[in-house]
Design an enzyme around this catalytic site. Structure first.
Site, PDB file in Angstrom:
ATOM      1  N   HIS A  87      87.701 -71.759 -50.714  1.00 37.33           N
ATOM      2  CA  HIS A  87      88.729 -72.131 -51.699  1.00 37.33           C
ATOM      3  C   HIS A  87      89.791 -73.061 -51.109  1.00 37.33           C
ATOM      4  O   HIS A  87      90.763 -73.384 -51.774  1.00 37.33           O
ATOM      5  CB  HIS A  87      89.464 -70.890 -52.268  1.00 37.33           C
ATOM      6  CG  HIS A  87      88.571 -69.962 -53.024  1.00 37.33           C
ATOM      7  ND1 HIS A  87      89.043 -69.011 -53.880  1.00 37.33           N
ATOM      8  CD2 HIS A  87      87.225 -69.853 -53.068  1.00 37.33           C
ATOM      9  CE1 HIS A  87      88.032 -68.331 -54.416  1.00 37.33           C
ATOM     10  NE2 HIS A  87      86.922 -68.827 -53.918  1.00 37.33           N
TER      11      HIS A  87
ATOM     12  N   ASP B 259      80.746 -71.318 -50.287  1.00 34.84           N
ATOM     13  CA  ASP B 259      81.027 -70.482 -51.468  1.00 34.84           C
ATOM     14  C   ASP B 259      80.553 -71.193 -52.705  1.00 34.84           C
ATOM     15  O   ASP B 259      81.318 -71.866 -53.380  1.00 34.84           O
ATOM     16  CB  ASP B 259      82.539 -70.208 -51.524  1.00 34.84           C
ATOM     17  CG  ASP B 259      82.933 -69.238 -52.618  1.00 34.84           C
ATOM     18  OD1 ASP B 259      82.047 -68.680 -53.252  1.00 34.84           O
ATOM     19  OD2 ASP B 259      84.154 -69.034 -52.828  1.00 34.84           O
TER      20      ASP B 259
ATOM     21  N   GLU C 237      81.437 -67.784 -61.835  1.00 33.41           N
ATOM     22  CA  GLU C 237      81.975 -66.736 -60.963  1.00 33.41           C
ATOM     23  C   GLU C 237      83.425 -66.994 -60.593  1.00 33.41           C
ATOM     24  O   GLU C 237      84.247 -66.078 -60.574  1.00 33.41           O
ATOM     25  CB  GLU C 237      81.124 -66.646 -59.683  1.00 33.41           C
ATOM     26  CG  GLU C 237      81.379 -65.390 -58.864  1.00 33.41           C
ATOM     27  CD  GLU C 237      82.502 -65.521 -57.836  1.00 33.41           C
ATOM     28  OE1 GLU C 237      82.904 -64.498 -57.269  1.00 33.41           O
ATOM     29  OE2 GLU C 237      82.971 -66.653 -57.592  1.00 33.41           O
ATOM     30  N   GLU C 238      83.732 -68.247 -60.317  1.00 35.90           N
ATOM     31  CA  GLU C 238      85.073 -68.564 -59.818  1.00 35.90           C
ATOM     32  C   GLU C 238      86.158 -68.439 -60.891  1.00 35.90           C
ATOM     33  O   GLU C 238      87.337 -68.595 -60.604  1.00 35.90           O
ATOM     34  CB  GLU C 238      85.112 -69.968 -59.205  1.00 35.90           C
ATOM     35  CG  GLU C 238      84.195 -70.157 -57.998  1.00 35.90           C
ATOM     36  CD  GLU C 238      84.651 -69.399 -56.746  1.00 35.90           C
ATOM     37  OE1 GLU C 238      85.602 -68.614 -56.817  1.00 35.90           O
ATOM     38  OE2 GLU C 238      84.014 -69.591 -55.696  1.00 35.90           O
TER      39      GLU C 238
ATOM     40  N   ASP D 120      78.965 -72.413 -59.187  1.00 35.19           N
ATOM     41  CA  ASP D 120      80.220 -73.069 -59.572  1.00 35.19           C
ATOM     42  C   ASP D 120      81.152 -73.013 -58.367  1.00 35.19           C
ATOM     43  O   ASP D 120      80.917 -72.235 -57.426  1.00 35.19           O
ATOM     44  CB  ASP D 120      80.852 -72.406 -60.801  1.00 35.19           C
ATOM     45  CG  ASP D 120      81.195 -70.949 -60.567  1.00 35.19           C
ATOM     46  OD1 ASP D 120      80.360 -70.232 -59.989  1.00 35.19           O
ATOM     47  OD2 ASP D 120      82.304 -70.516 -60.949  1.00 35.19           O
TER      48      ASP D 120
ATOM     49  N   ASP E 236      77.718 -63.593 -50.977  1.00 31.87           N
ATOM     50  CA  ASP E 236      78.841 -64.402 -51.452  1.00 31.87           C
ATOM     51  C   ASP E 236      80.110 -63.938 -50.741  1.00 31.87           C
ATOM     52  O   ASP E 236      81.112 -63.608 -51.369  1.00 31.87           O
ATOM     53  CB  ASP E 236      78.966 -64.231 -52.974  1.00 31.87           C
ATOM     54  CG  ASP E 236      80.009 -65.163 -53.575  1.00 31.87           C
ATOM     55  OD1 ASP E 236      80.436 -66.085 -52.873  1.00 31.87           O
ATOM     56  OD2 ASP E 236      80.392 -64.952 -54.734  1.00 31.87           O
TER      57      ASP E 236
ATOM     58  N   HIS F 184      76.173 -67.671 -57.154  1.00 36.60           N
ATOM     59  CA  HIS F 184      76.782 -68.585 -58.133  1.00 36.60           C
ATOM     60  C   HIS F 184      76.829 -69.993 -57.570  1.00 36.60           C
ATOM     61  O   HIS F 184      76.885 -70.178 -56.342  1.00 36.60           O
ATOM     62  CB  HIS F 184      78.186 -68.117 -58.535  1.00 36.60           C
ATOM     63  CG  HIS F 184      79.205 -68.206 -57.434  1.00 36.60           C
ATOM     64  ND1 HIS F 184      80.002 -69.316 -57.251  1.00 36.60           N
ATOM     65  CD2 HIS F 184      79.561 -67.326 -56.466  1.00 36.60           C
ATOM     66  CE1 HIS F 184      80.808 -69.102 -56.220  1.00 36.60           C
ATOM     67  NE2 HIS F 184      80.559 -67.900 -55.722  1.00 36.60           N
TER      68      HIS F 184
HETATM   69  C1  LIG Z   1      87.924 -63.517 -59.691  1.00 31.98           C
HETATM   70  C2  LIG Z   1      87.987 -64.506 -58.562  1.00 31.98           C
HETATM   71  C3  LIG Z   1      88.253 -65.858 -59.101  1.00 31.98           C
HETATM   72  C4  LIG Z   1      86.710 -64.483 -57.788  1.00 31.98           C
HETATM   73  C5  LIG Z   1      86.758 -65.186 -56.453  1.00 31.98           C
HETATM   74  N1  LIG Z   1      85.505 -64.935 -55.819  1.00 31.98           N
HETATM   75  C6  LIG Z   1      85.110 -65.504 -54.694  1.00 31.98           C
HETATM   76  O1  LIG Z   1      85.772 -66.313 -54.112  1.00 31.98           O
HETATM   77  C7  LIG Z   1      83.757 -65.116 -54.181  1.00 31.98           C
HETATM   78  N2  LIG Z   1      83.103 -66.203 -53.675  1.00 31.98           N
HETATM   79  C8  LIG Z   1      87.918 -64.692 -55.596  1.00 31.98           C
HETATM   80  O2  LIG Z   1      88.963 -65.350 -55.606  1.00 31.98           O
HETATM   81  O3  LIG Z   1      87.784 -63.678 -54.913  1.00 31.98           O
END
Ligand SMILES: CC(C)C[C@H](NC(=O)CN)C(=O)O
Length: 487
Positions: free
Chosen positions: A466, A154, A188-189, A123, A217, A121
């Site tokens: 994040h 990420d 995805e995020e 985004d 990922d 992804h």
């Molecule tokens: C559903 C979540 C927002 C997905 C997110 N995914 C990732 O960070 C994978 N790169 C998560 O918070 O786990």
């Protein structure tokens, strides 16, 4: 001896070729990768500069631009590219907004070769310099071999690593050892909105000849390379408490109204105990028991609890025992409270009573929990504790994301190939790990296509996903790319 940047690209090369790759051709690929390091970083810089934050609807044009850039890159490499329309999302105010198109691409269609599909992804999560970044989040900045920028780890650099792997073959006019397909999305995020339906609708077209699915990922657990065989799911909730028709002066009205914020804090406090026990009735009923075999596997993993604690910067962790800590990170559910919308949060001392507040929290769930069951358990629980408060305010609970957990069969040949590739590139055995985070679409891929999935982490254990100062180390990035080429 491989250079840092070579290593990651070459991991992809190794993964793509299978362990039987001819050494002299592999050396050529490595040289190509090594000679193009600056270009790779430049492309990443251009991708990071796009503020493709999928959670902010005002940034949607950036996200559309990002998907076009991905399509263009793959088209220039000679791929058969499509930008697939996956419809619209409904916004809370009732309006709708086009979802970013999903990019699919295909390189090779030789029926005598297996076909691998790489998912990623482009985004990102929100980021602002004021959050505490040392550099501008959307300006990729290299400091001591680390590339800092939102989305660097990420998931923009990992997606590019897989693109660079195929690009190296094409540039050298070398036959790809497998057919390669890409599926790159932009939501995805925020839970991969629209992607489930797209995958189901393309089961007998795009996915008909796909033998394996590869996802990069996620991150390593330590300084040791790893293969990931499980992710937790995510059920994300909004709990809205609405009271007076507008915000009120707390001096004038305080003591006369039942405040929505007090109600919200009260009900959020019934989700989890101070020591981490989830208090929602029935929530752990479906959690698969922790087997002796798993206990033994966790025991053998290289992981230092003390440096993990230090890295996070806390005085005390919930568990000091390695196995227990990893188990609570990967295969037990947890609740996290993320924020309160409508609450006063600026610096300063505004003395308001907010009229409407929305608490945001999520539950990471594990096999064999089911988001639909979790949704009912959480909703029933919150309404029940709210009712006991006898508040005149209104509570609305809504599950916004319901992403399932995923678990792979590590005895599958896909994992044998992965282990061989990692061994060849790094000369160590891969750690077999799980991931506490969520790849919403992983389980759908597995259920709909009935194909095996492997996760090959490219991120480092300390990439700050994040968080502030997210980074990708040039070392990890290109090491793993080599694994991809060997696979
Ligand atoms: C559903 C979540 C927002 C997905 C997110 N995914 C990732 O960070 C994978 N790169 C998560 O918070 O786990």
């Amino acid at each position: 001896m491989f250079s840092c940047v070579q290593m990651n690209t070459c991991a992809m090369v190794l993964l793509l070729c299978g362990a039987a790759v001819h050494s002299f051709r592999f050396d050529e690929l490595i040289k190509y990768v090594d000679d193009h390091q600056e270009e790779y970083v430049q492309t990443l810089r251009e991708w990071v500069a796009v503020e493709s934050d999928s959670s902010d609807v005002t940034k949607r044009a950036e996200l559309y631009r990002m998907m076009d850039m991905v399509g263009e890159k793959l088209r220039k490499m000679g791929g058969k590219v499509e930008l697939v329309d996956i419809g619209e999302e409904q916004l809370p105010d009732g309006s709708s907004l086009a979802l970013p198109k999903v990019v699919t691409a295909q390189f090779g269609s030789d029926v005598n070769k297996p076909t691998v599909c790489v998912y990623g992804h482009v985004d990102v999560q929100p980021a602002q310099k004021e959050d505490g970044w040392a550099t501008e989040p959307y300006n990729l900045t290299e400091i001591n071999g680390n590339l800092y920028g939102r989305g660097a780890s990420d998931n923009k650099a990992p997606v590019l690593a897989w693109i660079h792997a195929v690009e190296a073959f094409k540039a050298l006019d070398m036959d790809l050892p497998v057919n390669v397909k890409y599926l790159i999305e932009g939501m995805e995020e925020t839970g991969s909105n629209g992607l489930d339906a797209m995958i189901k609708s393309q089961k007998s077209t795009f996915f008909s000849d796909v033998d394996y699915i590869i996802i990069s990922d996620c991150g390593w657990l330590s300084k040791r390379p790893a293969l990931t065989y499980g992710t937790r799911g995510n059920c994300y909730f909004f709990a809205e408490v609405e009271g007076p028709k507008q915000d009120l002066h707390s001096g004038v009205y305080g003591g006369t109204v039942i405040e929505p914020m007090t109600d919200l804090i009260g009900i959020l406090d019934t989700l989890i105990s101070p020591s981490g026990t989830i208090l929602i009735p029935g929530i752990r009923d479906a959690v698969a028991p922790f087997s002796d075999e798993e206990w033994k596997m966790y025991q053998d993993i290289e992981f230092d609890v003390e440096s993990y604690r230090e890295k996070i910067g806390v005085e005390q962790l919930m568990y000091n025992n390695k196995v227990e800590l990893l188990a609570h990170r990967w295969r037990h559910p947890t609740v996290s409270i993320h924020g309160i919308n409508g609450a006063f949060s600026a610096p300063g001392t505004k003395t308001v009573i907010p009229a409407k507040v929305t608490g945001k929290f999520s539950i990471r769930q594990v096999p064999d929990m089911d988001p639909a069951v979790v949704e009912k358990q959480v909703t029933d629980h919150l309404h029940s504790v709210f009712a006991k408060r006898k508040s005149p305010n209104k509570l609305k609970v809504k599950m916004i994301i319901g992403a399932k957990p995923w678990l792979a069969d590590i005895k599958h040949s896909l994992y044998e190939a992965g282990k061989a590739a990692v061994k060849r590139v790094f000369n160590v055995d891969a750690d077999m790990i799980r991931e506490g985070g969520t790849i919403p679409i992983a389980r759908t891929f597995q259920d709909v296509t009935e194909k095996s999935i492997i996760m090959l982490p490219i991120g480092g254990f300390d990439d700050g996903l994040h968080s502030q100062n997210e980074k990708m180390s040039t070392k990890t990035w290109h090491y793993v790319l080599m694994c991809g080429l060997l696979y």
